[in-house]
Design a protein around this motif. Sequence first.
Motif, short mmCIF file in Angstrom:
data_model
loop_
_atom_site.label_atom_id
_atom_site.label_comp_id
_atom_site.label_asym_id
_atom_site.label_seq_id
_atom_site.Cartn_x
_atom_site.Cartn_y
_atom_site.Cartn_z
N MET A 44 37.10 51.09 48.14
CA MET A 44 37.46 50.38 47.56
C MET A 44 38.12 50.09 46.36
O MET A 44 37.17 49.58 45.93
CB MET A 44 37.80 49.29 48.31
N ALA A 45 39.07 50.16 45.96
CA ALA A 45 39.60 50.20 44.35
C ALA A 45 39.61 47.96 44.23
O ALA A 45 40.48 48.04 45.33
CB ALA A 45 40.58 50.72 43.58
N LEU A 46 38.67 47.55 43.29
CA LEU A 46 39.33 46.23 43.05
C LEU A 46 40.49 46.92 41.95
O LEU A 46 40.06 46.85 40.92
CB LEU A 46 38.52 45.67 42.60
N LYS A 47 41.97 45.64 41.85
CA LYS A 47 42.68 46.01 41.45
C LYS A 47 43.38 44.39 40.64
O LYS A 47 42.81 43.43 41.54
CB LYS A 47 44.19 46.65 41.81
N GLY A 48 43.14 43.92 40.02
CA GLY A 48 44.78 42.98 39.64
C GLY A 48 44.96 43.38 37.65
O GLY A 48 45.08 44.34 37.25
N ARG A 49 45.36 41.28 37.63
CA ARG A 49 46.10 41.87 35.97
C ARG A 49 44.69 40.89 36.14
O ARG A 49 44.49 40.23 35.71
CB ARG A 49 47.22 40.53 36.74
N LEU A 50 45.33 41.28 34.04
CA LEU A 50 44.31 40.62 33.19
C LEU A 50 44.58 38.54 33.28
O LEU A 50 43.48 38.22 32.80
CB LEU A 50 43.84 41.33 32.01
N GLU A 51 44.93 38.45 33.34
CA GLU A 51 45.91 37.24 33.10
C GLU A 51 45.23 36.70 34.22
O GLU A 51 45.04 35.61 34.22
CB GLU A 51 47.73 36.87 33.46
N ASP A 52 44.65 37.25 35.35
CA ASP A 52 44.00 35.95 36.50
C ASP A 52 42.70 36.41 36.42
O ASP A 52 41.49 35.49 36.66
CB ASP A 52 44.95 37.19 37.26
N PHE A 53 42.46 37.49 36.20
CA PHE A 53 40.85 37.50 36.44
C PHE A 53 40.35 38.55 35.24
O PHE A 53 40.99 39.80 34.44
CB PHE A 53 40.71 38.75 37.64
N GLY A 54 39.76 37.94 33.53
CA GLY A 54 39.34 38.46 32.33
C GLY A 54 38.57 39.16 32.61
O GLY A 54 37.67 39.85 33.31
N ILE A 55 38.39 40.09 31.47
CA ILE A 55 37.09 41.18 31.41
C ILE A 55 36.46 40.31 30.92
O ILE A 55 34.79 40.95 31.82
CB ILE A 55 37.54 41.79 29.93
N THR A 56 35.51 39.50 30.43
CA THR A 56 34.83 38.53 31.12
C THR A 56 34.41 38.85 32.20
O THR A 56 32.79 39.07 33.41
CB THR A 56 33.97 37.38 30.80
N GLN A 57 35.64 37.97 33.78
CA GLN A 57 35.38 37.77 34.67
C GLN A 57 34.29 39.13 35.57
O GLN A 57 33.84 39.26 36.44
CB GLN A 57 35.56 37.04 35.57
N LEU A 58 35.00 39.68 34.79
CA LEU A 58 34.94 41.56 35.62
C LEU A 58 33.53 42.58 35.29
O LEU A 58 33.04 42.54 35.93
CB LEU A 58 36.32 42.58 35.25
N LEU A 59 33.10 42.21 34.29
CA LEU A 59 31.60 42.25 33.28
C LEU A 59 30.92 42.12 34.37
O LEU A 59 30.17 42.69 34.81
CB LEU A 59 31.55 42.31 32.04
N ASN A 60 31.43 40.40 34.38
CA ASN A 60 29.73 39.37 35.08
C ASN A 60 30.13 39.67 36.45
O ASN A 60 28.85 40.35 36.78
CB ASN A 60 30.30 38.12 35.38
N LEU A 61 30.86 40.00 36.96
CA LEU A 61 30.84 40.59 38.80
C LEU A 61 30.27 42.30 38.82
O LEU A 61 29.24 42.43 39.64
CB LEU A 61 32.80 40.91 39.15
N ILE A 62 30.70 43.05 38.05
CA ILE A 62 30.61 44.39 37.07
C ILE A 62 28.10 44.00 37.73
O ILE A 62 28.04 44.86 38.36
CB ILE A 62 30.35 45.48 36.58
N ASN A 63 27.97 43.50 37.14
CA ASN A 63 26.83 42.96 36.40
C ASN A 63 25.82 42.93 37.80
O ASN A 63 24.83 43.08 38.37
CB ASN A 63 27.30 42.50 34.97
N LEU A 64 26.73 41.50 37.73
CA LEU A 64 25.95 40.36 39.30
C LEU A 64 25.62 41.68 40.55
O LEU A 64 24.77 41.65 41.04
CB LEU A 64 25.53 39.56 40.10
N ALA A 65 26.66 42.58 40.43
CA ALA A 65 26.94 43.46 42.67
C ALA A 65 26.49 45.32 41.79
O ALA A 65 26.13 45.94 42.66
CB ALA A 65 28.76 43.41 42.01
N ARG A 66 25.57 44.98 40.56
CA ARG A 66 25.20 46.47 40.13
C ARG A 66 26.03 47.84 40.54
O ARG A 66 25.48 48.32 41.57
CB ARG A 66 23.26 46.62 40.53
N LYS A 67 26.96 47.10 39.85
CA LYS A 67 28.12 48.29 40.24
C LYS A 67 28.11 49.88 39.11
O LYS A 67 27.63 49.65 38.25
CB LYS A 67 30.04 47.87 40.14
#
Lengths: 181, 282
Positions: free
Chosen positions: B1-24
């Motif tokens: 399942m691909a995560l998709k979205g706009r950077l205006e709504d979900f920024g780089i910091t939040q993305l990296l944080n998600l990837i880090n915490l979810a150990r993706k």
Amino acid sequence: MQTLKIVITGPFSSGKTELIQSVSEIDVVSTDRKITRDAERIKSQTTVAMDFGRITIDEELILYLFGTPGQKRFDFMWEILSEGMLGFIVMVDSTRPETFREARRILDTFRSYSPVPYIVAANKQDLEDAWPPEDLRIVLRVEPEVKVVPCVATDKESVKQVLLELLYSILEVMDQEEEEE
Amino acid sequence: MALKGRLEDFGITQLLNLINLARKTGTLYLQGPEKNAYLCFHEGKLIYAVMDDAEDSFTAILQQSGVFTADQVRMIEANMPGKTDREIAQVLITSGRLQQQKVVKSMKEHILNLVYQVFSWNSGTFRFEPSKLPVQGKITVPIALENVIMEGSRRLKEWERLQDELPDLDVSLKFAERPTTPLRDINLSVEEWRVISFINPRNTIRQIAQNNNMDELQIRKIVYSLLQAGIVEIIKPPRPKAAPGVTRPTRAGAAAAKRAEMRRPAVKRGIVQKLIHRIREL
């Protein structure tokens, strides 16, 4: 006659009205208005005061489901609707990351109204672009003990499961309290 | 399942944080305002990055970092045509012409340089493809995201977003119960250490700022980066423990508890079980 209330909240267009419609035994008393301006691109109607559904439990007990208005300018209604609630469900459209921050704000606001059990319903899990519930947990900063339940608000069985998970959470809190006493 | 979205709504910091915490594990494809990039991750660690206009061959990266001259790079490429970056590195290291530490250092600098550029992208789109890693033959270097997030956040100049992420300065902080990285392994600035030294449930963020002569923007930036790196947590009002109808004072304040008590209906366990039974029947 005793009445109980569960509040369904969440950002604009997250599926609150659909969830109530899926299980209510009466036609949902909805105060939708036709949307004008920008929001029109997402859906044609929005809830401006509240949605209202009913499930009769027995002759003496009725459960009401109240849906809050999704648009920010009606948030003065939230506190009124939260009065006396048994618990609440935060609906999130799992396919729209632009609403996640708003969902987090709503979640924090409702928590501050009343310390009742709640769960997060990750709606639209049938769509390809849906973010998985466990990712939503991280994004919304939901504590490990709070459930993030996959949901399809138009599917009755899925909605039943969401309601049941909230009720199970209420029972768990009761069990925890009994242990402490 | 691909995560998709706009950077205006979900920024780089939040993305990296998600990837880090979810150990993706997978690749984050970014379409920025002017360029495209992709970042590769393995079990929550950044391992590779590519940007449209940036040279990503191993020898060019070594030239950029001053390890080899242009002439040396031309010679290496002429001697090893068709070889992958990984193969070239292996030959150079085993022949003693290159130290492994230099390879790691150059690659790390190159990857981080690209990632920090991406931090400034406030608009565009993203797509995370799980388990997809287009790094065959490339030299990958695992980089813990906590420091990347910290440094990226330092460079983040979005006052509005900071205000949005941290709206209330009258809350306190505590150290994360299970930090992903020990504090000693994280590079903190002097200012960050000063903030850290005041972290205590009795000090609000505003008080910490006052004690350190910091303005709101400075303290928000520091606290935001500490939060994103998982070093500290905001102390929230206690989680609801009370069942509906049960009086339960909270530490959030007697007034709030009192208000909540008055509003909660008196419900017995049997009634909740009746609800469960009925909903199952629907």
